[in-house]
Scaffold this motif. Structure first.
Motif, PDB file in Angstrom:
ATOM      1  N   ALA A 100       0.816  -1.217   0.000  1.00 60.13           N
ATOM      2  CA  ALA A 100       0.000   0.000   0.000  1.00 60.13           C
ATOM      3  C   ALA A 100       0.840   1.253   0.000  1.00 60.13           C
ATOM      4  CB  ALA A 100      -0.911  -0.011   1.221  1.00 60.13           C
ATOM      5  N   ALA A 101       1.836   1.297   0.860  1.00 62.61           N
ATOM      6  CA  ALA A 101       2.618   2.530   1.000  1.00 62.61           C
ATOM      7  C   ALA A 101       4.096   2.183   1.072  1.00 62.61           C
ATOM      8  CB  ALA A 101       2.187   3.272   2.268  1.00 62.61           C
ATOM      9  N   PRO A 102       4.685   1.872  -0.089  1.00 60.51           N
ATOM     10  CA  PRO A 102       6.071   1.395  -0.088  1.00 60.51           C
ATOM     11  C   PRO A 102       7.075   2.376   0.487  1.00 60.51           C
ATOM     12  CG  PRO A 102       5.326   1.867  -2.329  1.00 60.51           C
ATOM     13  CD  PRO A 102       4.137   1.979  -1.455  1.00 60.51           C
ATOM     14  N   TRP A 103       6.784   3.673   0.459  1.00 58.41           N
ATOM     15  CA  TRP A 103       7.776   4.626   0.927  1.00 58.41           C
ATOM     16  C   TRP A 103       8.052   4.486   2.414  1.00 58.41           C
ATOM     17  CZ3 TRP A 103       2.969   5.740  -0.853  1.00 58.41           C
ATOM     18  CH2 TRP A 103       2.036   6.166   0.099  1.00 58.41           C
ATOM     19  N   ILE A 104       7.108   3.900   3.129  1.00 57.49           N
ATOM     20  CA  ILE A 104       7.326   3.737   4.572  1.00 57.49           C
ATOM     21  C   ILE A 104       8.511   2.806   4.808  1.00 57.49           C
ATOM     22  CG2 ILE A 104       6.296   3.008   6.744  1.00 57.49           C
ATOM     23  CD1 ILE A 104       3.612   3.695   5.657  1.00 57.49           C
ATOM     24  N   LEU A 105       8.725   1.862   3.895  1.00 59.02           N
ATOM     25  CA  LEU A 105       9.890   0.988   3.973  1.00 59.02           C
ATOM     26  C   LEU A 105      11.098   1.631   3.302  1.00 59.02           C
ATOM     27  CD1 LEU A 105      11.324  -1.766   4.376  1.00 59.02           C
ATOM     28  CD2 LEU A 105      10.403  -2.435   2.171  1.00 59.02           C
ATOM     29  N   LEU A 106      10.818   2.261   2.137  1.00 58.97           N
ATOM     30  CA  LEU A 106      11.934   2.741   1.323  1.00 58.97           C
ATOM     31  C   LEU A 106      12.733   3.851   1.985  1.00 58.97           C
ATOM     32  CD1 LEU A 106      10.497   2.755  -2.304  1.00 58.97           C
ATOM     33  CD2 LEU A 106      12.308   1.341  -1.363  1.00 58.97           C
ATOM     34  N   VAL A 107      12.062   4.787   2.628  1.00 59.28           N
ATOM     35  CA  VAL A 107      12.796   5.936   3.183  1.00 59.28           C
ATOM     36  C   VAL A 107      13.836   5.491   4.213  1.00 59.28           C
ATOM     37  CG1 VAL A 107      12.597   8.050   4.503  1.00 59.28           C
ATOM     38  CG2 VAL A 107      10.985   7.598   2.660  1.00 59.28           C
ATOM     39  N   PRO A 108      13.422   4.761   5.263  1.00 60.11           N
ATOM     40  CA  PRO A 108      14.483   4.322   6.183  1.00 60.11           C
ATOM     41  C   PRO A 108      15.433   3.314   5.555  1.00 60.11           C
ATOM     42  CG  PRO A 108      12.365   3.400   6.828  1.00 60.11           C
ATOM     43  CD  PRO A 108      12.086   4.340   5.723  1.00 60.11           C
ATOM     44  N   GLY A 109      14.886   2.503   4.634  1.00 58.73           N
ATOM     45  CA  GLY A 109      15.718   1.484   4.010  1.00 58.73           C
ATOM     46  C   GLY A 109      16.866   2.076   3.222  1.00 58.73           C
TER      47      GLY A 109
END
Lengths: 283, 336, 317
Positions: A247-256
């Motif tokens: 649903a909201a990939p940026w929640i993983l991508l930003v810290p990742g």
């Protein structure tokens, strides 16, 4: 202790473009982690119900989006970065000091003392780290500083081995013999002669172990053993993000992305450090 | 190539000469500037001749031959010409160079322990050279290895073949290195301080061995040392180097009897001598050789020279021919 | 001799079955220089280290100032170290690469005179540095920036910082160019004259030993084979090994000999003869008695002792 050999190493390091670039990026990331939040109007733990799980954008004040509780990702990621960096630094310092002292004493004193000390290390290495950390957490409760210390306390084993190996080969060197002949006590020799001369490989190893420590903390947090809500580390943020990946990939991508860049640059810099210390001073 | 930069005509590029070095310059690029190790050296080694190259640490004597062998460090630049048996080898690529290097042109160094592989037996190391470079079978190679050890007068050679380097004494290891270097039937053997790490008593044996081998195998030898005494036992001609240049070159007998350059004369006095009557002071050279990184001003030896004059500090003496096939670079040479 | 500074008696150093040093006894008087010569592997460096207890001895005693150094506890031993110092063979390796010259020189002061203030220490190190012929600005530089000869001067300065009564020099000039060796030897001699330091000078190079020593000890295969005053040893050596040693020193004035003397057919470093005289394998004078019993060092004249069964015949030959 700023000596001709350190200057030589520094010069070689400066001449290594990858290492220099990595160092600059690390510095930039660290600076961002501490200074970045001032630029954003958002608070770390503020819940913005009107912008739950929103995309990154400049329209609202959440530049990198929000998570499913409406918390600003930009500020939260930087907060998480601060925690991860702190873990890396503190745990690294703990394992470095413990390992350095232990290894230097074992390597220099030698004989039965060394034998016993190394057997202890071997026994400790045989224990699975996870159980040890869980044990400490159970014993002392979930405190963040305890977490740092326990990670460091586990990481010192390899450092001790490395230092001991270096100290063993140093023991035969003539300047150590000269120090003994001058009347220096063993303590003096260990701290004034052995330790400064093993610092090269030690620093390199410490730098290269910081990424491992941060990863380990992320892993622990991912498992629920480390940092807990509402505090965050890059690991916990990634754990959260993993659940929202569709649903909201940026929640993983930003810290990742932040974590990956940090780890990559730390590794490149550590390699560069090792090359810089390795070269011989004379032609 | 700089024409006659030293003020004399370089020795003729004689096709018969084993090694002919002409106007060789070797410099190192260091972060804090260029360092000139060899400034302008010309010398030649005849086909069965032995020359001794003498100089203190930092005189460049080793670098001349490292350049010839293509063994210079990565940050080194060499200019000039080095001809081996008529063919130019300076700057040659590794592949063609390896046809010559290690077989017709070999070099042995000061510390044999670092040249020998610690975990392989002596016999294996010797045989390996033959198998790799000449394609001999192991059986043949082992037989030749035994012969090689006998040639260098190693006692109990059969037993030595089965030993490891650390089981041998320093002198014995050096003999093994010499044996290894002779496997390719060299026409020129370069020996870089072969006795400096050995006892004085063993030095004489190694020099005797080299003298014998030279006659038996008809090869040329270039012996490098900081000790004139070591060189005196072997050389036909002696070349004295200081601060990257040749300062004197003469027949051995002439130089040992009456050196012309003050530096050579002082070096002669420093040779250990049990018959020396004056015991109050041990003869030595005062001061240090100059720093290779510092620029040249006048004669490099002037600060330490007992005969230095104001002219020496100003003007660098050129290498001049003297009678008797000798050369000297000095404004105030000693009289014969 | 009760007035001696150092009395070594029956010192032995064994590594398992291998006897590196066997039954070595000698005295050293204040202000005296004793030269100890022998080939590589004869045990002379091991002997020096055993005297200083840098390696453990297997037997014997080393009397210094009324006490046996080998019996002292660690603290008492350390206290005495200020009087017995050592100069090493590899000048660069004997200096800590991570310490400046000044720090290396100041270390003995920090250990034995901790009451000194920093400026006092600095002035003492500066004084000693200049005394050994080096420039003051070297205090802030590192050992790898200097030549072998300069590093050896620094090593000597460090050893002399506390004005020791005995200086043990283990092949101090063997790693240096011949042109520089004399500088170091002359420096040692000057320092001895100024401070009255006794010296044990170890070397394989007889010519160097000849310049410095009052008395000379010759060592072979872990044992002393001859002990004599310098002039007596060089003019009239008695033991066959001493004679061979002296004959083997190359003499540039002599025309090169034919093949090398067989007296030096080298034996491998490991392995010592278990019974009888260790030298009999190479000795031109070996007799039946030599295989049975190792000879002890016996006086044959004032200040001249030889370990050889056939010494009486050799003296007259």
């Amino acid at each position: 202790m700023n000596g001709g050999l350190w200057h030589g190493a520094w010069r070689r390091l400066r001449a290594n473009p990858a290492a220099v670039a990595a160092l600059c990026i690390i510095a930039a990331l660290v600076a961002m982690a501490f200074v970045g939040p001032w630029f954003s109007p958002n608070e770390v733990e503020a819940l913005d119900w009107s912008h739950v799980a929103s995309d990154p954008g400049m329209v609202h004040a959440h530049w990198l989006g929000t998570d499913r509780l409406g918390r600003d990702l930009y500020v939260r990621t930087l907060a998480g970065a601060r925690v991860s960096l702190a873990v890396g630094l503190v745990a690294s310092a703990v394992s470095l000091s413990l390992g350095l002292c232990y290894g230097a004493v074992a390597g220099y004193v030698g004989g039965r003392t060394d034998h016993v000390m190394m057997r202890i290390i071997e026994i400790l290495s045989g224990l699975p780290l996870i159980f040890f950390v869980i044990f400490l957490t159970v014993l002392f409760g979930r405190s963040e500083s305890l977490l740092f210390v326990s990670i460091g306390a586990v990481g010192w084993l390899t450092m001790a081995r490395i230092v001991r190996g270096q100290a063993l080969s140093l023991r035969r060197k003539e300047f150590i013999e000269a120090a003994v002949a001058s009347g220096a006590s063993s303590a003096r020799i260990i701290f004034k002669h052995v330790v400064p001369n093993v610092l090269g490989p030690v620093i390199v190893y410490a730098t290269l172990s910081v990424p491992q420590i941060i990863l380990f903390e992320s892993f622990l947090s991912f498992l629920g053993l480390g940092i807990q809500e509402p505090h965050a580390s890059l690991g916990t943020l990634i754990a959260e993000g993993a659940g929202e990946i569709e649903a909201a990939p940026w929640i993983l991508l930003v810290p990742g992305v932040f974590l990956t860049m940090l780890l990559l640059c730390l590794n490149i810099f550590g390699d560069g450090l090792r090359d810089a210390f390795d070269a011989r001073e004379r032609r | 190539m700089r024409p006659g930069g030293a003020g004399i005509s370089p020795p003729p590029a004689d096709a018969a000469a084993a090694l002919c070095v002409t106007n060789l310059e070797v410099s190192y690029a260091r972060p804090d500037g260029t360092v000139a190790a060899v400034r302008d050296v010309s010398l030649s080694v005849g086909p069965r001749e032995c020359i001794g190259i003498v100089g203190e640490s930092g005189s460049g004597k080793t670098q001349v031959f490292m350049a010839a062998m293509g063994l210079l460090a990565e940050n080194a630049r060499a200019r000039g010409s080095v001809r081996f048996e008529g063919a130019e080898i300076l700057g040659l690529a590794p592949h063609p160079l390896n046809r010559v290097r290690g077989s017709r042109l070999t070099m042995i160094f000061q510390d044999p322990m670092t040249s020998l592989t610690p975990h392989l037996k002596i016999g294996v190391q010797l045989a390996e050279v033959l198998v790799a470079h000449r394609g001999s079978s192991w059986r043949e190679a082992k037989r030749e290895a035994l012969e090689a050890l006998e040639r260098v007068r190693v006692p109990e050679p059969q037993r030595r073949l089965r030993q490891y380097p650390h089981e041998l004494s320093g002198g014995m290891r050096q003999r093994v290195m010499i044996a290894m270097s002779l496997l390719g039937r060299p026409s020129l053997l370069i020996a870089d301080e072969p006795t400096s790490a050995l006892d004085v008593t063993v030095q004489a044996q190694i020099i005797d061995l080299l003298r014998m081998l030279r006659v038996e195998l008809g090869m040329a030898v270039a012996l490098i040392s900081h000790d004139l005494g070591v060189v005196a036992g072997l050389a036909d001609r002696i070349v004295v180097m200081y601060a990257g240049r040749v300062v004197e070159s003469a027949r051995a007998g002439d130089l040992l009897r009456s050196a012309r350059h003050p530096y050579s004369a002082l070096l002669l006095q420093c040779v250990p001598n049990l018959r020396d009557a004056r015991l109050e002071r041990m003869p030595c050279l005062p001061g240090q050789p100059p720093d290779p990184a510092a620029p040249e001003r006048g004669c490099a030896f002037a600060p330490r020279c007992p005969r230095a004059s104001e002219r020496c500090a100003r003007e660098r003496p050129a290498l001049r021919d003297l009678d008797g096939a000798a050369q000297v670079a000095c404004h105030h040479p000693l009289s014969p | 001799m009760s007035g001696a500074l150092l009395e070594v008696r029956d010192l032995c150093v064994r590594f398992g079955a291998f006897a590196a040093v066997e039954d070595v006894s000698f005295d050293l008087a204040a202000g005296e220089t004793v030269g100890l010569v022998g080939e590589s592997g004869c045990g002379k460096s091991t002997l020096a280290r055993a005297i200083l207890r840098l390696i453990p001895a297997s037997g014997g005693s080393v009397k210094w100032d009324g006490a046996d150094l080998l019996e002292l506890d660690a603290a008492a031993l350390r206290r005495r170290r200020r009087h017995v110092q050592m100069v090493f063979q590899d000048p660069l390796a004997s200096l800590d690469p991570r310490m400046t010259v000044g720090e290396s020189l100041a270390e003995p002061l920090e250990i034995f005179e901790p009451a000194l203030t920093k400026p006092e220490r600095r002035s003492r190190t500066l004084h000693m540095l200049e005394r050994v012929g080096l420039a003051a600005e070297m205090l802030h530089r590192y050992p790898h920036e200097f030549s072998g000869g300069q590093c050896q001067r620094i090593g000597i300065a460090r050893a002399m910082m506390l004005r020791p009564k005995l200086l043990i020099c283990d092949e101090p000039v063997s790693a240096l160019d011949v042109s520089i060796q004399g500088q170091i030897v002359n420096l040692l001699r000057d320092l001895q004259g100024e401070f009255g330091t006794a010296m044990l000078f170890i070397s394989h190079n007889l010519a160097v030993v000849r310049h410095l020593s009052h008395r000379v000890l010759v060592m072979y295969a872990g044992r002393l084979v001859e002990a004599a005053a310098r002039d007596a040893l060089f003019a009239a050596p008695v033991h066959p090994y001493t004679c061979a040693l002296l004959a083997a020193v190359p003499d540039p004035a002599r025309a090169p000999a034919g093949t090398a003397q067989d007296a030096f057919a080298e034996s491998p470093p490991a392995g010592r003869v278990r019974s009888g005289c260790a030298y009999r394998g190479r000795c031109a004078y070996a007799a039946a008695a030599c295989a049975l019993e190792a000879p002890g060092l016996e006086q044959i004249g004032a200040q001249h002792a030889v370990a050889c069964h056939r010494r009486r015949e050799l003296v007259y030959s």
